[in-house]
Design an enzyme around this catalytic site. Structure first.
Site, PDB file in Angstrom:
ATOM      1  N   GLU B  47     -19.968  33.733  11.291  1.00 48.59           N
ATOM      2  CA  GLU B  47     -18.743  33.597  10.502  1.00 48.59           C
ATOM      3  C   GLU B  47     -18.880  32.736   9.258  1.00 48.59           C
ATOM      4  O   GLU B  47     -17.994  32.724   8.419  1.00 48.59           O
ATOM      5  CB  GLU B  47     -17.581  33.105  11.378  1.00 48.59           C
ATOM      6  CG  GLU B  47     -17.745  31.728  11.990  1.00 48.59           C
ATOM      7  CD  GLU B  47     -18.341  31.795  13.395  1.00 48.59           C
ATOM      8  OE1 GLU B  47     -19.057  32.770  13.705  1.00 48.59           O
ATOM      9  OE2 GLU B  47     -18.084  30.858  14.175  1.00 48.59           O
ATOM     10  N   ASN B  48     -19.996  32.027   9.112  1.00 46.94           N
ATOM     11  CA  ASN B  48     -20.185  31.294   7.868  1.00 46.94           C
ATOM     12  C   ASN B  48     -20.510  32.219   6.694  1.00 46.94           C
ATOM     13  O   ASN B  48     -20.586  31.757   5.556  1.00 46.94           O
ATOM     14  CB  ASN B  48     -21.276  30.233   8.022  1.00 46.94           C
ATOM     15  CG  ASN B  48     -22.578  30.805   8.532  1.00 46.94           C
ATOM     16  OD1 ASN B  48     -22.600  31.601   9.465  1.00 46.94           O
ATOM     17  ND2 ASN B  48     -23.668  30.409   7.920  1.00 46.94           N
TER      18      ASN B  48
END
Lengths: 235, 211
Positions: B47-48
């Site tokens: 998700e980064n």
């Protein structure tokens, strides 16, 4: 158009009590030269909007250590142990947001959207005191947009106009933060003449950037160094 | 007897289907990357801002600019793409991620998940867990069946503050595989040597058995 400035000019935008957005995920893609300079500057009572709070000895951790931070708006602060003591003592307030909500609040802040409804957080502590509304049979919580007086973002390259390109996963919160502050400073590793970046590769268009500064010293510390052996064993 | 962590990870890997977009949580779920069944291909989302996460690098490939959501150094797999956090969570909330495999502190039989805070202890934040738990098409939880003091973590209702409500489809513990069915858990499989009686005794919610 030439937006190239100096660290001193960038820091002059920060006052006691300023709200500052800082890009980065952990220590990856942080404006480390700006943060180090701010930690020397003495401005106090800062509100920092950033996904994380660095570690004790790097990134936003430097500002926590120097006692300049009054409030953190983040999604995860577990890697900074010093912060814990300062939260318990009441010296620092922390507002925790789900990471996607934090990103979208900032995106909306830069896009002229006052608030939005997200399913994330319904039925949890995050939704307390907020409007919850049903759309098509599902519940959503209203979240407000987020803006700052100043944003410090990190990119790999900028041209003189302030167009930005990023490397790998250093992008994270930087492009949305570049849209959502009154004054946006981009710290980069290289400044190149306008026309020399591949136009299709520009991620942050120049309109969002007020000042470009060249970072002189990059540590790029690895927070969790994990590698595998050539034999193929381990992972 | 019950499953080891590795066996739990292998069993979770067996849940993956060819073409799935998969997000792995921090801790034990990260291990599932090592147990993708032969013959299928999945894309790991981090998700980064990375779709197409590859294995950990060799030491001479370490790059501080390629990390996963656990801040570990990783690599880019062929076909990877990079994007900002807002777009990353648009993928998650927008239902574009097929499977999220998350760690858990408690799961209730109605699918409620608690995995982000214990009142009275330092609260470090939810990170992406609330968005992931509610946003993925399918949410699998990997956790231990009971706490260190023997309290069940498969509950009739949560005792800890929730991360997301009604989001968990399936729980994989060291004892077996359990679906959240609303008013009960359905046991699909028990680890070798685990009896139905033991599973029932260690489950605080109502436990039924398939077949």
């Amino acid at each position: 158009m030439n937006k190239v400035g100096t660290l001193e000019q960038a820091l002059a935008r920060v006052r006691d009590g300023s709200t500052i957005m800082m890009g980065g995920f952990g220590l990856c893609g942080i404006p480390e030269n700006l943060v180090r300079a701010l930690a020397q500057s003495g401005q106090k009572n800062l509100t920092i909007i950033s996904n994380n709070a660095g570690v004790d000895s790097a990134g936003i951790g430097l500002l926590i250590k120097s006692g300049q931070v009054r409030k953190m708006i983040s999604s995860y602060i577990g890697e900074n142990k010093m912060l814990e003591a300062r939260v318990i003592s009441g010296e620092i307030d922390v507002e925790l947001n789900p990471q996607g909500t934090l990103a979208e609040r900032i995106r909306c802040g830069g896009a002229g959207i006052a608030a939005f409804f997200t399913p994330t957080g319904v039925g949890t502590l995050v939704a307390e005191g907020k409007e919850v509304r049903e759309f098509d049979g599902r519940l959503y919580v209203m979240e407000r947009a987020l803006r700052a007086e100043v944003a410090f973002v990190k990119a790999y390259q900028a041209d003189h106009h302030g167009n930005l390109v990023y490397r790998k996963t250093t992008r994270n919160f930087n492009p949305v933060m570049a849209t959502a502050a009154d004054f946006v400073v981009a710290e980069v590793e290289e400044i190149v003449p306008a026309g020399s970046l591949a136009t299709e590769n520009i991620v942050t268009p120049s309109v969002f950037v007020d000042m470009v500064i060249k970072g002189e010293q990059y540590e790029k510390r690895i927070e969790k160094r994990v590698y595998r052996e050539k034999s193929g064993a381990g992972a | 007897m019950s499953w080891s962590r590795e066996e739990q990870a292998r069993r979770a890997g067996a849940e993956l289907k060819d073409g799935d977009i998969v997000n792995l949580g921090i801790g034990l779920p990260t291990e599932v990357a090592n147990y993708v069944p032969r013959g299928i291909q999945v894309m790991f989302h981090s998700e980064n801002g990375l779709l197409g996460m590859g294995p950990f690098p060799y030491e001479d490939e370490l790059d501080p600019q390629i990390i996963n959501a656990g801040k570990q150094t990783v690599t880019l797999a062929p076909g990877a793409s990079l994007f900002d956090s807002a777009l990353s969570f648009a993928m998650i909330r927008g239902g574009h991620v097929d499977v999220a495999i998350l760690g858990g502190l408690e799961v209730a039989q109605n699918g409620d998940l608690a995995n982000w805070m214990i009142p009275g202890k330092m609260v470090t934040g939810m990170g992406g867990a609330m968005d992931l738990a509610g946003g993925a098409k399918k949410t699998l939880v990997m956790q231990t069946h009971t706490s260190k003091t023997g309290e069940s973590k498969l509950m009739d209702r949560l005792s800890l503050p929730p991360t997301a409500l009604g989001c968990v489809n399936r729980v994989i513990t060291e004892l077996g595989v359990f679906d959240c069915c609303g008013d009960h858990f359905l046991c699909l499989e028990l680890a070798p040597g685990v009896s139905r009686e033991e599973a029932v005794a260690r489950t605080k919610g109502e436990l039924r058995f398939a077949g």
